[in-house]
Design a protein around this motif. Structure first.
Motif, PDB file in Angstrom:
ATOM      1  N   TRP A 181      40.938  59.848  51.790  1.00 35.32           N
ATOM      2  CA  TRP A 181      41.900  59.813  50.601  1.00 35.32           C
ATOM      3  C   TRP A 181      41.155  60.599  49.679  1.00 35.32           C
ATOM      4  O   TRP A 181      41.810  60.963  48.834  1.00 35.32           O
ATOM      5  N   LEU A 182      39.940  60.575  49.562  1.00 34.93           N
ATOM      6  CA  LEU A 182      39.158  61.350  48.703  1.00 34.93           C
ATOM      7  C   LEU A 182      39.588  62.853  48.731  1.00 34.93           C
ATOM      8  O   LEU A 182      39.870  63.672  48.045  1.00 34.93           O
ATOM      9  N   GLN A 197      42.497  59.218  38.035  1.00 34.75           N
ATOM     10  CA  GLN A 197      43.341  59.045  39.168  1.00 34.75           C
ATOM     11  C   GLN A 197      44.773  58.336  38.832  1.00 34.75           C
ATOM     12  O   GLN A 197      45.229  57.423  39.534  1.00 34.75           O
ATOM     13  N   LEU A 256      42.736  50.608  51.044  1.00 33.66           N
ATOM     14  CA  LEU A 256      42.001  51.644  51.653  1.00 33.66           C
ATOM     15  C   LEU A 256      41.300  51.021  52.936  1.00 33.66           C
ATOM     16  O   LEU A 256      40.952  51.733  53.592  1.00 33.66           O
ATOM     17  N   THR A 295      42.513  62.925  45.888  1.00 31.63           N
ATOM     18  CA  THR A 295      41.568  62.467  44.966  1.00 31.63           C
ATOM     19  C   THR A 295      41.049  63.703  44.431  1.00 31.63           C
ATOM     20  O   THR A 295      41.082  64.110  43.178  1.00 31.63           O
ATOM     21  N   GLU A 316      31.300  50.718  50.753  1.00 31.08           N
ATOM     22  CA  GLU A 316      32.704  50.674  50.744  1.00 31.08           C
ATOM     23  C   GLU A 316      33.299  50.529  52.046  1.00 31.08           C
ATOM     24  O   GLU A 316      34.291  49.695  52.467  1.00 31.08           O
ATOM     25  N   PHE A 326      28.911  59.200  44.229  1.00 30.68           N
ATOM     26  CA  PHE A 326      28.369  58.332  45.268  1.00 30.68           C
ATOM     27  C   PHE A 326      27.324  59.444  46.224  1.00 30.68           C
ATOM     28  O   PHE A 326      27.208  60.524  45.910  1.00 30.68           O
ATOM     29  N   ASP A 338      39.650  49.413  40.307  1.00 29.29           N
ATOM     30  CA  ASP A 338      39.287  50.562  40.885  1.00 29.29           C
ATOM     31  C   ASP A 338      40.765  51.591  40.929  1.00 29.29           C
ATOM     32  O   ASP A 338      40.800  52.248  42.051  1.00 29.29           O
TER      33      ASP A 338
HETATM   34  N1  GUN Z   1      33.821  56.571  46.454  1.00 25.30           N
HETATM   35  C1  GUN Z   1      33.511  57.625  45.772  1.00 25.30           C
HETATM   36  N2  GUN Z   1      34.237  58.122  44.919  1.00 25.30           N
HETATM   37  C2  GUN Z   1      35.401  56.975  45.105  1.00 25.30           C
HETATM   38  C3  GUN Z   1      36.715  56.906  44.346  1.00 25.30           C
HETATM   39  O1  GUN Z   1      37.162  57.748  43.581  1.00 25.30           O
HETATM   40  N3  GUN Z   1      37.230  55.688  44.717  1.00 25.30           N
HETATM   41  C4  GUN Z   1      36.721  54.843  45.562  1.00 25.30           C
HETATM   42  N4  GUN Z   1      37.294  53.792  45.890  1.00 25.30           N
HETATM   43  N5  GUN Z   1      35.595  55.091  46.093  1.00 25.30           N
HETATM   44  C5  GUN Z   1      34.905  56.230  46.124  1.00 25.30           C
END
Ligand code: GUN
Ligand code: ZN
Length: 432
Positions: free
Chosen positions: A95-96, A81, A299, A100, A234, A204, A321
């Motif tokens: 965002w993912l 990243q 985020l 990402t 998160e 995850f 992160d």
């Molecule tokens: N949860 C799953 N993948 C990610 C990631 O790449 N970054 C963050 N912040 N949370 C995630």
């Protein structure tokens, strides 16, 4: 460990190292105003007053008046990243998807992965970080790139390929079976080589089928000494989606629990929105919670409850992160961490902060006997910090009288400009 020199060398400066958690005892650190670190074969051979350690004819590097601390440790960062950091306008799930996953797809190209691995380690060392626990991309080649770059620098590096078989983009999907096979092959290739540690890395629960989490659990059972890294609670939309995918689970943590993924070697990134039951279960199993302040703010994810987790007995770490996080600097991470905890009505004292980024993170990683301190037998991984690095810092410094005040200035205003040098196994590594 790579031996950098046949002869011992003395590194002189104001040496600060924590041997205990300042939240638990007043006798938490050693500070030597005119100190020195005797380095031999990549390790600390001795640390003490300069006058006691100096010998005629011994090579010396004089960093006075700067501070010498153990190198920073970043226990949660995403190496693919480096070109995602600073992507605008989204919370976690968008965002993912938008930034990402497409970026991580580019790591199918080994040449790209090699270039990014090199750039990633350069950034870590520029910012005074000597060890990280990194997520790779889904491609095993990303871990090969990261580990070969770390090995050639003599760095203690942890990492693993992300296991992800659904809910992303086909280009970054593996399968339960291929993720198991590829992770196992990487473990066999790299584990125990140099200072490298393989981390079993189910991304995850959203991006893993139950079959894949079972495969991760099988790896964890086969290699119980290896760390496991993933993400937990998160973001609120993430939690809703996760629970809809695993309706039988009591809560988010219970998903990982059911697949044998909790324990003292398990690192849960974020761990923000937790029930009392989850916190108690983390404490009971020894599972680590990793605070990612710049990412959690960027985020819009939420405010980590350091005091609540500590009270329950959960071991925590603090991490950048990147690229959800916005800085490679552990100083800036502590700065934002301080602000997050302010919003929680909690205080991050500078001694606690610098302990956290060094010995505390080593403890979270289960490496507190190897890194995170400047003490005999420990790796000579160190950072040299200048609390007058910028004109604004120098101005503020005029009114500083105590070590705690100086550390807080570094924590609030410091970044890579405050990093004078970074030593890996006794070797000066700061680029440029
Ligand atoms: N949860 C799953 N993948 C990610 C990631 O790449 N970054 C963050 N912040 N949370 C995630
Ligand atoms: Zn992460």
């Amino acid at each position: 460990m790579k031996s950098n020199t046949e002869n011992p060398r003395l590194i002189r400066g104001r040496v600060l190292s924590f041997h205990a958690d300042p939240a638990e005892t007043e006798d938490a650190f050693t500070y030597l105003e005119d100190g020195a670190v005797l380095v031999q074969d990549g390790r600390v051979a001795a640390v003490g007053d300069y006058a006691d350690l100096r010998r005629d004819g011994m090579a010396e590097i004089d960093h006075r008046p700067h501070l010498i601390l153990p190198g920073f440790i970043d226990p949660h960062i995403h190496f693919p990243q480096v070109q995602v950091i600073a992507s605008w306008g989204a919370q976690l799930l968008d965002w993912l998807q938008n930034y990402t996953f497409p970026e991580e797809a580019r790591f199918a190209d080994d040449a790209h992965a090699a270039r990014m691995a090199d750039a990633f380690l350069t950034q870590l060392l520029t910012h005074g970080t000597t060890t990280a626990c990194a997520f790779g991309s889904v491609h095993p080649g990303s871990v090969d790139a990261l580990f070969s770059a770390a090995e050639s620098r003599g760095m203690a590096m942890l990492g693993g390929k992300v296991m992800m078989d659904r809910n992303a983009l086909p280009a970054v999907h593996d399968t339960a079976q291929t993720s198991y096979d590829e992770s196992k092959a990487l473990i066999e290739r790299w584990q125990g080589r140099g200072r490298l540690t393989y981390a079993i890395t189910p991304r995850f629960a959203i991006t893993s089928t139950p079959e894949q989490l079972a495969a991760a659990g099988a790896l964890a059972a086969e290699y119980p000494h290896l760390p496991i890294q993933t993400h937990l609670s998160e973001n609120l939309a993430e939690i809703d989606f996760t629970l809809s995918l695993y309706p039988e689970a009591r809560d988010y943590l219970d998903i990982y629990d059911r697949f044998g993924l909790l324990g003292p070697r398990s690192l849960m990134g974020h761990a923000i929105h937790l029930s009392d039951r989850e916190v108690a279960r983390m404490a009971e199993t020894g599972t680590r919670a990793i605070f990612c302040p710049t990412s959690n703010l960027f985020l819009g994810s939420g405010l980590f409850d350091e005091a609540g987790l500590r009270k329950a007995g959960v071991v925590t770490g603090v991490a950048t992160d990147v690229g959800g996080g916005t800085s490679y600097s552990m100083l800036q991470t502590l700065n934002e961490g301080y602000k997050v905890l302010q919003l929680r009505g909690q205080n991050l004292h500078p001694f606690a902060a610098f302990h956290w980024a060094t010995r505390g993170n080593a403890k979270a990683l289960g490496m507190e006997g190897e890194i995170g301190r400047i003490a005999p037998g420990f790796a000579a991984d160190m950072v040299v910090l200048d609390s007058r690095a910028t004109s604004a810092m120098a101005l503020r410094s005029e009114r500083i009288e105590t070590l705690a005040e100086e550390l807080f200035l570094l924590q609030v205003m410091g970044d890579d400009r405050a990093v004078v040098q970074t030593y890996v196994a006794g070797q000066a590594m700061k680029p440029g």
